[in-house]
Scaffold this active site. Structure first.
Site, PDB file in Angstrom:
ATOM      1  N   THR A   1       0.803  -1.207   0.017  1.00 15.59           N
ATOM      2  CA  THR A   1       0.024  -0.103  -0.111  1.00 15.59           C
ATOM      3  C   THR A   1       0.792   1.265  -0.147  1.00 15.59           C
ATOM      4  OG1 THR A   1      -1.468   1.363   1.385  1.00 15.59           O
ATOM      5  CG2 THR A   1      -0.081  -0.597   2.563  1.00 15.59           C
TER       6      THR A   1
ATOM      7  N   GLU B   1       0.094   3.581   1.854  1.00 17.59           N
ATOM      8  CA  GLU B   1       0.400   3.888   3.272  1.00 17.59           C
ATOM      9  C   GLU B   1       1.740   3.876   3.959  1.00 17.59           C
ATOM     10  OE1 GLU B   1      -1.826   5.148   6.049  1.00 17.59           O
ATOM     11  OE2 GLU B   1      -2.448   6.233   4.266  1.00 17.59           O
TER      12      GLU B   1
ATOM     13  N   TYR C   1      -1.618   0.192  10.816  1.00 19.02           N
ATOM     14  CA  TYR C   1      -1.819  -0.317   9.600  1.00 19.02           C
ATOM     15  C   TYR C   1      -0.516  -0.245   8.863  1.00 19.02           C
ATOM     16  CZ  TYR C   1      -3.594  -0.846   4.961  1.00 19.02           C
ATOM     17  OH  TYR C   1      -3.880  -1.228   3.475  1.00 19.02           O
TER      18      TYR C   1
ATOM     19  N   LYS D   1       1.829  -3.492   7.338  1.00 16.60           N
ATOM     20  CA  LYS D   1       2.114  -3.483   6.072  1.00 16.60           C
ATOM     21  C   LYS D   1       3.573  -3.355   5.563  1.00 16.60           C
ATOM     22  CE  LYS D   1      -2.218  -4.133   4.107  1.00 16.60           C
ATOM     23  NZ  LYS D   1      -2.455  -5.313   2.986  1.00 16.60           N
TER      24      LYS D   1
HETATM   25  P1  NAP Z   1     -11.438  -4.732   2.152  1.00 18.82           P
HETATM   26  O1  NAP Z   1     -12.654  -4.225   0.996  1.00 18.82           O
HETATM   27  O2  NAP Z   1     -11.456  -4.147   3.439  1.00 18.82           O
HETATM   28  O3  NAP Z   1     -11.388  -6.244   1.980  1.00 18.82           O
HETATM   29  C1  NAP Z   1     -10.613  -6.814   3.102  1.00 18.82           C
HETATM   30  C2  NAP Z   1     -10.990  -8.304   3.082  1.00 18.82           C
HETATM   31  O4  NAP Z   1      -9.927  -8.928   4.057  1.00 18.82           O
HETATM   32  C3  NAP Z   1     -12.473  -8.709   3.372  1.00 18.82           C
HETATM   33  O5  NAP Z   1     -12.660  -9.766   2.396  1.00 18.82           O
HETATM   34  C4  NAP Z   1     -12.125  -9.283   4.741  1.00 18.82           C
HETATM   35  O6  NAP Z   1     -13.383 -10.089   5.116  1.00 18.82           O
HETATM   36  C5  NAP Z   1     -10.692  -9.815   4.520  1.00 18.82           C
HETATM   37  N1  NAP Z   1     -10.167 -10.131   5.924  1.00 18.82           N
HETATM   38  C6  NAP Z   1     -10.120  -9.462   7.159  1.00 18.82           C
HETATM   39  N2  NAP Z   1      -9.522  -9.866   8.070  1.00 18.82           N
HETATM   40  C7  NAP Z   1      -9.310 -11.128   7.511  1.00 18.82           C
HETATM   41  C8  NAP Z   1      -8.628 -12.302   8.398  1.00 18.82           C
HETATM   42  N3  NAP Z   1      -8.398 -12.273   9.597  1.00 18.82           N
HETATM   43  N4  NAP Z   1      -8.370 -13.415   7.494  1.00 18.82           N
HETATM   44  C9  NAP Z   1      -9.011 -13.640   6.319  1.00 18.82           C
HETATM   45  N5  NAP Z   1      -9.513 -12.443   5.820  1.00 18.82           N
HETATM   46  C10 NAP Z   1      -9.811 -11.391   6.335  1.00 18.82           C
HETATM   47  O7  NAP Z   1     -10.001  -4.128   1.351  1.00 18.82           O
HETATM   48  P2  NAP Z   1     -10.046  -3.744  -0.171  1.00 18.82           P
HETATM   49  O8  NAP Z   1      -9.988  -2.348  -0.290  1.00 18.82           O
HETATM   50  O9  NAP Z   1     -10.452  -4.730  -1.074  1.00 18.82           O
HETATM   51  O10 NAP Z   1      -8.364  -3.918  -0.300  1.00 18.82           O
HETATM   52  C11 NAP Z   1      -7.630  -5.084  -0.482  1.00 18.82           C
HETATM   53  C12 NAP Z   1      -6.160  -5.175   0.032  1.00 18.82           C
HETATM   54  O11 NAP Z   1      -5.582  -4.134  -0.579  1.00 18.82           O
HETATM   55  C13 NAP Z   1      -6.335  -5.126   1.595  1.00 18.82           C
HETATM   56  O12 NAP Z   1      -5.209  -5.797   1.947  1.00 18.82           O
HETATM   57  C14 NAP Z   1      -5.718  -3.773   1.792  1.00 18.82           C
HETATM   58  O13 NAP Z   1      -4.991  -3.429   2.998  1.00 18.82           O
HETATM   59  C15 NAP Z   1      -5.090  -3.577   0.368  1.00 18.82           C
HETATM   60  N6  NAP Z   1      -5.063  -2.192  -0.027  1.00 18.82           N
HETATM   61  C16 NAP Z   1      -6.216  -1.630  -0.184  1.00 18.82           C
HETATM   62  C17 NAP Z   1      -6.213  -0.292  -1.109  1.00 18.82           C
HETATM   63  C18 NAP Z   1      -7.357   0.603  -1.333  1.00 18.82           C
HETATM   64  O14 NAP Z   1      -7.361   1.620  -1.622  1.00 18.82           O
HETATM   65  N7  NAP Z   1      -8.451  -0.292  -1.568  1.00 18.82           N
HETATM   66  C19 NAP Z   1      -4.897   0.439  -1.260  1.00 18.82           C
HETATM   67  C20 NAP Z   1      -3.680  -0.284  -1.006  1.00 18.82           C
HETATM   68  C21 NAP Z   1      -3.671  -1.442  -0.342  1.00 18.82           C
HETATM   69  P3  NAP Z   1     -14.667  -9.446   5.603  1.00 18.82           P
HETATM   70  O15 NAP Z   1     -15.575  -9.315   4.381  1.00 18.82           O
HETATM   71  O16 NAP Z   1     -15.090 -10.724   6.593  1.00 18.82           O
HETATM   72  O17 NAP Z   1     -14.462  -8.340   6.456  1.00 18.82           O
HETATM   73  O1  G4F Z   2     -10.630   6.641   2.846  1.00 17.67           O
HETATM   74  P1  G4F Z   2      -9.570   6.469   4.139  1.00 17.67           P
HETATM   75  O2  G4F Z   2     -10.056   5.990   5.313  1.00 17.67           O
HETATM   76  O3  G4F Z   2      -8.560   5.910   3.272  1.00 17.67           O
HETATM   77  P2  G4F Z   2      -6.974   5.567   3.562  1.00 17.67           P
HETATM   78  O4  G4F Z   2      -6.585   5.943   4.948  1.00 17.67           O
HETATM   79  O5  G4F Z   2      -6.076   6.430   2.719  1.00 17.67           O
HETATM   80  O6  G4F Z   2      -6.831   3.992   3.650  1.00 17.67           O
HETATM   81  C1  G4F Z   2      -7.206   3.464   2.394  1.00 17.67           C
HETATM   82  O7  G4F Z   2      -5.980   3.527   1.261  1.00 17.67           O
HETATM   83  C2  G4F Z   2      -4.948   2.894   1.628  1.00 17.67           C
HETATM   84  C3  G4F Z   2      -3.885   3.051   0.490  1.00 17.67           C
HETATM   85  O8  G4F Z   2      -3.249   4.403   0.423  1.00 17.67           O
HETATM   86  C4  G4F Z   2      -5.004   1.414   1.907  1.00 17.67           C
HETATM   87  F1  G4F Z   2      -3.870   0.950   2.121  1.00 17.67           F
HETATM   88  C5  G4F Z   2      -5.921   1.391   3.041  1.00 17.67           C
HETATM   89  O9  G4F Z   2      -6.150  -0.045   3.310  1.00 17.67           O
HETATM   90  C6  G4F Z   2      -7.271   1.923   2.645  1.00 17.67           C
HETATM   91  O10 G4F Z   2      -7.971   1.287   1.625  1.00 17.67           O
HETATM   92  O11 G4F Z   2      -9.072   8.041   4.487  1.00 17.67           O
HETATM   93  C7  G4F Z   2      -8.643   8.715   3.470  1.00 17.67           C
HETATM   94  C8  G4F Z   2      -8.224  10.120   4.045  1.00 17.67           C
HETATM   95  C9  G4F Z   2      -7.443  10.162   5.195  1.00 17.67           C
HETATM   96  O12 G4F Z   2      -6.541  11.201   5.334  1.00 17.67           O
HETATM   97  C10 G4F Z   2      -8.562  10.518   6.433  1.00 17.67           C
HETATM   98  O13 G4F Z   2      -8.140  11.302   7.543  1.00 17.67           O
HETATM   99  O14 G4F Z   2      -9.618  10.910   4.202  1.00 17.67           O
HETATM  100  C11 G4F Z   2      -9.481  11.330   5.724  1.00 17.67           C
HETATM  101  N1  G4F Z   2     -10.826  11.602   6.349  1.00 17.67           N
HETATM  102  C12 G4F Z   2     -11.398  12.886   6.567  1.00 17.67           C
HETATM  103  N2  G4F Z   2     -12.627  12.392   7.029  1.00 17.67           N
HETATM  104  C13 G4F Z   2     -11.444  10.496   6.327  1.00 17.67           C
HETATM  105  C14 G4F Z   2     -12.935  11.161   7.151  1.00 17.67           C
HETATM  106  N3  G4F Z   2     -11.439   9.205   6.484  1.00 17.67           N
HETATM  107  C15 G4F Z   2     -12.289   8.396   6.732  1.00 17.67           C
HETATM  108  N4  G4F Z   2     -12.336   7.026   6.753  1.00 17.67           N
HETATM  109  N5  G4F Z   2     -13.706   8.782   7.478  1.00 17.67           N
HETATM  110  C16 G4F Z   2     -13.703  10.087   7.664  1.00 17.67           C
HETATM  111  O15 G4F Z   2     -14.807  10.697   7.964  1.00 17.67           O
END
Ligand code: NAP
Ligand code: G4F
Length: 351
Positions: free
Chosen positions: A130, A132, A154, A158
């Site tokens: 990520t 992050e 987190y 990671k």
């Molecule tokens: P998400 O929607 O939160 O999905 C996370 C998945 O992990 C869900 O299927 C969840 O199951 C499963 N999980 C949670 N705890 C677990 C455990 N103990 N054992 C097995 N599975 C478990 O996340 P996403 O946005 O699809 O992201 C996918 C991956 O990419 C994650 O690793 C995230 O950290 C990483 N990532 C995401 C982004 C982004 O912007 N979306 C960017 C960079 C990296 P449940 O459905 O049961 O909760």
């Molecule tokens: O949507 P966020 O919670 O995503 P964040 O923290 O960027 O993390 C996501 O992206 C990562 C990749 O860079 C992944 F690795 C991670 O698993 C996840 O998918 O927050 C985005 C931004 C932050 O700066 C937060 O402080 O939005 C700001 N924010 C402002 N108000 C908020 C809120 N975030 C959330 N969730 N809720 C609010 O009300």
């Protein structure tokens, strides 16, 4: 014979899109589903319930905190490709459950790699790394060589996962890649992430079903792309003959405040701002009604202020580039949330 893939996190946003992509490419997809007291397969029910896919999709209960379930599953399925997407993926929540986040996101990755080592299966491994990891960086844009400085439990979990992938690649010659993915969103994004929280609230507000949207840090800037395109990038990484790490991003950055403005604009509401910091408010420029307020509980103890990725390595070596810009992404999220609201309203009326 179909090529087999295993996806952890199959019920998540990315897991569901990746499943669709791999099935379309002719794979048999095995998904690791964690046991929950309620249904957690909503994003993949259209696949599970479709008879057409009975020989393409299989799910298995297991958990990244339970090594024996992982070893057994790898031994049974012997997948040719493994996508480790499972994680406690919410940054703010990781401050509340840091130990669990480390168990799943850091040690869960180690357990997967160690299961590959133990079972000696011939496979390729993708790790959901990520942006992050970059955290408090002053380098911009960030690429594969930018130093890491994570800012949350987190991000630190990671970071361990990232390095254990590199270590197992070098120590045991396992084909393992880190996809360093910047934020990617979609109509399937979890509702507590800021983008989906905004698009859903904007729709409810415009329909008179919600008064105010409470947010945290409006100044945070993110590089937001469209999730299905990033899943294609994951697959491309595992089709190479050598395992490498790649950034996937759009190269553009926008603030949360800008995201709010665009989401309401799609619904023909112009947001204007007054006040500053926790007293800042967003109001409807026509009616003067306050629609956005700050709740300091949504702030994080340590924040990642700005992320902007450089995807040139992926473009050159994987022929990957983002296609959907932020305005298009927000439009499709808002339209989908509006459609859901209307369907729910019709359903409620029928009841
Ligand atoms: P998400 O929607 O939160 O999905 C996370 C998945 O992990 C869900 O299927 C969840 O199951 C499963 N999980 C949670 N705890 C677990 C455990 N103990 N054992 C097995 N599975 C478990 O996340 P996403 O946005 O699809 O992201 C996918 C991956 O990419 C994650 O690793 C995230 O950290 C990483 N990532 C995401 C982004 C982004 O912007 N979306 C960017 C960079 C990296 P449940 O459905 O049961 O909760
Ligand atoms: O949507 P966020 O919670 O995503 P964040 O923290 O960027 O993390 C996501 O992206 C990562 C990749 O860079 C992944 F690795 C991670 O698993 C996840 O998918 O927050 C985005 C931004 C932050 O700066 C937060 O402080 O939005 C700001 N924010 C402002 N108000 C908020 C809120 N975030 C959330 N969730 N809720 C609010 O009300």
């Amino acid at each position: 014979m179909k090529k087999t893939a295993l996806i952890t996190g199959v019920t998540g946003q990315d897991g569901s899109y990746l499943t669709e992509l791999l099935i379309k490419k002719g794979y048999a997809v095995h998904g690791l589903v964690r046991k929950s007291s309620n249904f957690n397969t909503k994003r993949i029910d259209h696949i599970i319930e479709n008879k057409k896919y009975t020989d393409s999709f299989f799910f298995h209960y297991g958990d990244l905190t339970d090594p024996s379930s992982l070893n057994r599953l790898l031994d049974k399925v012997k997948p040719k490709e493994i996508y480790n997407l499972g994680a406690q993926s919410h940054v703010k929540v990781s401050f509340q459950i840091p130990d669990y986040t480390a168990q799943v996101d850091a040690l869960g990755t180690l357990r997967m790699l160690d299961a590959i080592r133990d079972t000696e299966i011939d496979t390729k491994f993708y790790q959901a790394s990520t942006s992050e990891l970059f955290g408090k960086t002053s380098d911009s844009p960030q690429n594969e060589n930018t130093p890491f400085y994570p800012r949350s439990p987190y991000g630190v979990a990671k970071l361990y996962a990232y390095w254990i992938v590199v270590n197992y690649r070098e120590a045991y010659d396992i084909f393992a890649c880190n996809g360093i993915l910047f934020n990617h969103e979609s109509p399937r994004r979890g509702r507590t992430f800021v983008t989906r929280k905004i698009t859903q609230a904007a729709c409810k507000i415009s329909e008179g079903m919600q008064d105010v949207l409470y947010l945290g840090n409006l100044d945070a800037k993110r590089d937001w792309g469209y999730a299905p395109e990033y899943c294609l990038g994951m697959w491309k990484m595992l089709q190479k003959s050598n395992p490498k790490d790649y950034v996937l991003a759009t190269g553009k950055t926008f603030s949360v405040r800008q995201f709010v403005e665009i989401a309401f604009k799609v619904l023909n509401i112009k947001i204007k701002w007054k006040g500053s910091n926790i007293n800042e408010e967003g109001y409807n420029s026509k009616t003067n009604k306050v629609l956005v307020k700050i709740d300091k509980d949504y702030y994080r103890p340590t924040e990642v202020n700005i992320l902007k990725g450089d995807f040139s390595k992926a473009e050159k070596e994987l022929d990957w580039r983002p296609k959907t810009d932020l305005e298009q992404l927000i439009k499709l999220m808002v339209e989908s949330d509006m459609e859901k609201l209307r369907t729910e309203a019709v359903y409620r009326q029928k009841k």
